[in-house]
Enzyme design. Structure first.
Site, short mmCIF file in Angstrom:
data_model
loop_
_atom_site.label_atom_id
_atom_site.label_comp_id
_atom_site.label_asym_id
_atom_site.label_seq_id
_atom_site.Cartn_x
_atom_site.Cartn_y
_atom_site.Cartn_z
N SER A 142 -2.30 10.74 -8.33
CA SER A 142 -3.69 10.41 -7.85
C SER A 142 -3.83 11.25 -6.51
O SER A 142 -3.00 11.75 -5.94
CB SER A 142 -3.45 8.78 -7.41
N TYR A 155 1.03 1.45 -3.60
CA TYR A 155 0.54 2.21 -4.55
C TYR A 155 0.66 3.92 -4.03
O TYR A 155 0.98 4.62 -4.77
CB TYR A 155 -0.90 1.88 -4.89
#
Length: 260
Positions: A142, A155
């Site tokens: 990401s 995350y």
């Protein structure tokens, strides 16, 4: 005619994972799609990919929070298809909360699914790829694997970990014709993201276009969502012969987010 390659895509019954599975199938790969649900719809999805792209496709259930199931996914693929040529680690979940109140069970689940699952699938796939004399591993990280934001501690820790794992695996397999790279998307327009837009519109009292540009994509100089097709195309490229010397790197598909 060369034998069709076999690709595993974890977390691939919707969103980015499904886009990648479809892109690989369109490129002629046999595809294993995966989730933890094991529903009739999951198997029908694989059957539909097979019919549409004239490849072999199968659904294999595995709970990516459990290491033994991650490894079983790979071994079952190898048994059924005779090879594991491409592994795409895409499965992921998210929880947003301040670090001091972040639930331990959420932390553990995010690390397990977003990071540890990639370790387990890679560890299981590498012996097959070495025996075959080649392979491609693509980890979906990401923009948050390269940058941080508040309230996403697990995350971001996991996605940074995916980038580090990618580099290490690439170095270990450099002599084996197996590449390992990470794709780092910004915001991708998936059904999950689309569902967030009305809430953001209400919270900020903005229309759809404004909330997308000024709130959701505020960090991206190109204020447009990436598409699942674009992430799929990036994956297909990294799995191609033209990418044989690309390994241990990150490919950002983020509208310029990480250029700042």
């Amino acid at each position: 005619m060369s034998k069709a390659r076999t690709a595993i895509v974890t977390g691939s019954t919707s969103g980015i994972g499904l886009g990648i599975a479809r892109a690989l199938a369109a490129d002629g790969c046999n595809v294993v799609v995966n989730s933890f649900t094991d529903s009739k719809e999951d198997h029908a999805l694989a059957d539909g990919i097979a019919r549409e792209f004239h490849v072999t496709a199968a659904y294999i259930q595995a709970d990516m929070s459990k290491g033994e199931e991650c490894r079983r996914l790979v071994e079952e693929t190898a048994e059924r298809f005779g090879a594991v040529d491409i592994l795409v680690n895409n499965a992921g979940i998210q929880h947003v909360e301040a670090v001091e109140t972040f639930p331990t069970e959420k932390w553990n689940a995010i690390i397990a699914i977003n990071l540890s699952s990639a370790f387990h699938t890679i560890a299981a796939a590498v012996p097959h790829m070495k025996r075959q004399g080649k392979g491609r591993i693509v980890n979906i990280s990401s923009a948050h694997g390269l940058r941080a934001s508040p309230f996403k501690s697990a995350y971001i820790a996991a996605k940074h970990g995916v980038v580090g794992l990618t580099k290490t695996v690439a170095l270990e397999l450099a002599d084996d014709h197996v590449t390992c790279n990470a794709i780092c998307p910004g915001y991708v327009l998936t059904p999950l993201v689309e569902a967030q837009i009305p809430d953001q519109m209400a919270a900020h009292n903005m229309d759809r276009e404004t909330v997308v540009r000024e709130v959701m994509l505020a960090r991206q100089p190109i204020r447009e969502f990436a598409t699942v097709e674009q992430i799929g195309a990036a994956t297909v490229f990294l799995c191609s012969d033209n990418a044989a010397l690309i390994t241990g790197t990150t490919l950002s598909v983020d509208g310029g987010w990480t250029a700042r």
